[in-house]
Design an enzyme around this catalytic site. Structure first.
Site, short mmCIF file in Angstrom:
data_model
loop_
_atom_site.label_atom_id
_atom_site.label_comp_id
_atom_site.label_asym_id
_atom_site.label_seq_id
_atom_site.Cartn_x
_atom_site.Cartn_y
_atom_site.Cartn_z
N ASP A 46 0.79 -1.26 0.20
CA ASP A 46 -0.14 0.04 -0.16
C ASP A 46 0.92 1.21 0.02
OD1 ASP A 46 -1.99 2.02 0.37
OD2 ASP A 46 -2.13 1.48 2.58
N ASN A 48 -0.24 4.57 -0.30
CA ASN A 48 -0.98 5.79 0.08
C ASN A 48 -1.56 5.73 1.67
OD1 ASN A 48 -3.11 4.24 -0.56
ND2 ASN A 48 -3.98 5.75 -1.84
N ASP A 50 -4.02 3.73 2.60
CA ASP A 50 -5.30 3.69 2.88
C ASP A 50 -5.80 2.24 3.46
OD1 ASP A 50 -5.04 2.37 0.53
OD2 ASP A 50 -6.59 3.34 -0.30
N ASP A 54 -1.91 -1.35 -3.60
CA ASP A 54 -2.21 -0.54 -4.95
C ASP A 54 -1.04 -0.67 -5.96
OD1 ASP A 54 -0.29 1.44 -4.00
OD2 ASP A 54 -1.81 2.42 -2.83
N ASP A 123 -5.41 -10.53 -15.50
CA ASP A 123 -6.60 -11.13 -15.14
C ASP A 123 -7.79 -11.05 -15.85
OD1 ASP A 123 -8.06 -13.20 -13.54
OD2 ASP A 123 -6.58 -12.81 -11.77
N ASP A 231 -10.09 -16.42 -16.01
CA ASP A 231 -10.90 -17.01 -14.82
C ASP A 231 -11.83 -17.47 -15.16
OD1 ASP A 231 -11.25 -16.14 -11.65
OD2 ASP A 231 -13.39 -15.75 -12.75
N HIS A 362 -4.59 -16.98 -4.55
CA HIS A 362 -5.32 -16.51 -3.65
C HIS A 362 -6.54 -17.08 -3.18
CE1 HIS A 362 -7.05 -15.89 -7.74
NE2 HIS A 362 -8.17 -15.55 -7.16
N ASP A 363 -7.01 -18.11 -3.85
CA ASP A 363 -8.24 -18.81 -3.34
C ASP A 363 -7.83 -20.23 -2.67
OD1 ASP A 363 -9.76 -17.33 -4.97
OD2 ASP A 363 -9.61 -18.52 -6.80
#
Ligand code: NOJ
Length: 592
Positions: A46, A48, A50, A54, A123, A231, A362-363
């Site tokens: 990250d 920034n 938040d 990103d 993706d 996907d 990621h799954d």
């Protein structure tokens, strides 16, 4: 440390890649000796504050990937999205979500990736869009809208009224709990969504849909990207009759998958996509199709280069071996099943087609917690698992943090989870009282996708160097010891072992191109196989247990005296018999 290290790793003995080797294997199949690294942007870096990763954050960390030596980066979705499924619900295919940055940030990332000699693969999520995509907004606006047919709309089941319990057009269950159909009250029809109700399925029967997707793909290639990870691409062709699925006793819904996995027109659609997007285009591209439920025979067709469909597929057999009727029905892994499965895929795609190789994405839960030992033997078991995977024939994928031996997370309660699949599953089972909260949580802790999605552990600072703000999902507390800074500083780390595995694939042609022969199929602890290319033979051994295990491979004593290319423990004896220590891995090399 240094002299010890040299004993484990002897790069001077590696085979040379000759011009003849290059010619023989051809430039167009460059991905056979490549390694891909997957970034899940939300959780990588990250910039920034938040609390969400990103694009500038990724750009700032590219040197980590150069040091690891990977060839390709696969970026999970960064397009505009309501984030119902963390970006796998796209509302604009040709932009960047403001959470992740801007198109200018994307162009800068791409330029920096290319400047480091790497490629970038996007993706491609085109089985479904977001329900907030303008195509769907139009489609749902009326039954005679020109885009009505871009999605799957159906009236209620015959003899029933819209909204009646069980009036859905089919009995299919969604991957994210509940039925696959959502009633649109305004038009009185249901739309199909195999995933969440905010992910309506596109109707690939409509040629305008297909041409719109191909045009979008060409737009990204024109921008400079190097390919696509597609996907659930084997779900785009459905049986247009939409029959009910088998519903077992006690099941809440029917299984529609025989009617949408590898459906009747899937090969036609992928060949058409290839012709419309890639044919005649200069460049070295990579296409990989995510294909749940794909069989070896189908995969051979999908990846046969002569058929021009995709370069490789992600299959799911090996990551289902520790599950029963559903992914939440967790069972111990029997190593013999893993060998039988991966061995069948190796044999099935030996002559034609190509495998992708992965433990994590990621799954999936973290592999060291799943098939290894994330306690005392974390480093040894993570490096053993990496060794076994990377030495198979196929293209290996490394998921962010796998190169650090990152582990599953200690989720305390349902409030700690963010993933729609996990949260919906909890609600669907606990709220009506089918299972207790503790039972459901026990399965989520082992299998939830959120295990893969905790922030990348860069250093030991409070939020692991991931963000200066409040992270969107908690950082794993073990970042105090498991982090990139510590791993890069330690030669015996998982990071350096993965770096050496990647280097080995680049330098030793037998790793990328050799044939594969499984050994010891009935051994419950030792994974063993050989790879051969011309006169070079490699023996790969991995102990999947926390005990000493003899490796009774043919010719063991001779192998013990041969060249040890790479191992994950020091002080390997060079006379036989071979006994592997807990979670030990070795790669031997000889010529004949
Ligand atoms: C597969 C993706 O890997 C997963 O994360 C996503 O939820 C589904 N497809 C739906 O897009």
């Amino acid at each position: 440390m240094d002299s010890l290290w040299r004993r484990w790793w002897r790069p001077h003995t590696l085979g040379q890649v000759t011009e003849a080797t290059r010619d023989r294997y051809g430039q167009d199949q460059w991905w056979k000796s490549a390694v891909v690294y997957q970034i899940y942007p939300r959780s990588f870096a990250d910039s920034n504050g938040d609390g969400i990763g990103d694009l500038p954050g990724i750009t700032s960390r590219l040197d980590h990937l150069s040091a690891l030596g990977v060839d390709v980066i696969w970026l999970s979705p960064v397009y505009p999205s309501p984030q119902d499924d963390n970006g796998y619900d796209i509302s604009d295919y040709q932009g960047i979500d403001p959470t992740f940055g801007t198109l200018a940030d994307f162009d800068e990332l791409l330029a920096q990736v290319h400047a480091r000699g790497m490629k970038l693969v996007m993706d491609l999520v085109v089985n479904h869009t977001s329900d907030e995509h303008p195509w769907f907004v139009e489609s749902r606006s009326s039954t005679d809208n020109p885009k009505r047919d871009w999605y799957w709309w159906r009236g209620p089941r015959e003899g029933m009224a819209a909204g009646d319990p069980g009036a859905e057009p089919t009995n299919w269950g969604s991957f994210f709990s509940g039925p696959t159909w959502e009633l649109d009250a305004a038009t009185g029809e249901y739309y199909l969504h195999l995933f969440s109700r905010k992910q309506p399925d596109l109707n690939w029967e409509n040629p305008q849909v297909r041409e719109a997707v191909y045009a979008m793909m060409r737009w990204w290639l024109d921008r400079g990207v190097d390919g696509f990870r597609m996907d659930v691409i084997n779900m785009i062709s459905k049986d247009t009759a939409l029959p009910d699925g088998h519903q077992g006793p006690g099941a809440h819904h029917g299984d529609g998958s025989p009617h949408f996995l590898c459906g009747p027109r899937i090969h036609e659609f992928l060949q058409e996509m290839h012709a419309a997007v890639f044919a005649g285009r200069d460049g070295a591209f990579l296409t990989v199709g995510e294909m749940p439920g794909v069989t070896v025979d189908e995969a051979r067709l999908f990846t046969d280069p002569a058929r021009r469909e995709v370069d490789m597929v992600f299959q799911f057999e090996h990551v289902g071996l520790d599950q029963g009727d559903s992914k939440w029905d967790v069972r111990p892994l029997d190593l013999r099943d893993l060998k039988a499965s991966l061995g069948r895929w190796q044999a099935g795609l030996a002559e034609s087609g190509w495998n992708s190789l992965y433990w994590n994405n990621h799954d999936q839960p973290r592999i060291v917690s799943r098939f290894g030992d994330d306690g005392e033997h974390r480093v040894t078991s993570a490096t053993m698992l990496g060794t076994v995977l990377h030495l198979h024939r196929g293209t290996p994928y490394v998921y962010q943090g796998e190169e650090l031996g990152m582990t599953n997370a200690p989720f305390a309660s349902i409030e700690d989870f963010r993933d729609i699949e996990s949260v919906n599953h909890y609600r669907a089972w606990v709220d009506p009282g089918h299972q207790s909260a503790e039972e459901v949580l026990a399965a989520l802790r082992v299998m939830s996708r959120d295990n893969a999605r905790t922030p990348m552990q860069w250093d030991e600072s409070p939020h692991a160097g991931f963000t200066t703000g409040e992270p969107w999902i908690a950082v794993n507390p073990n970042h105090a010891t498991v982090n990139a800074a510590a791993a890069v500083a330690e030669e015996g780390s998982v990071f350096h072992h993965y770096r050496r595995l990647i280097e080995l694939r680049h330098k030793e042609p037998a790793v990328a191109h050799g044939d594969f022969h499984m050994l010891l199929p009935h051994d419950e602890r030792v994974y063993a196989f050989t790879r051969r290319l011309e006169d070079v033979e490699l023996l790969v051994l991995g102990n999947f247990s926390g005990e000493d295990a003899p490796a009774d491979v043919p010719d063991a004593e001779a192998w013990a005296g041969s060249e040890l290319l790479l191992g994950n423990l020091p002080d390997v004896p060079d006379t036989g018999p071979i006994v592997l220590r807990p979670w030990e891995a070795r790669i031997y090399r000889r010529t004949s």
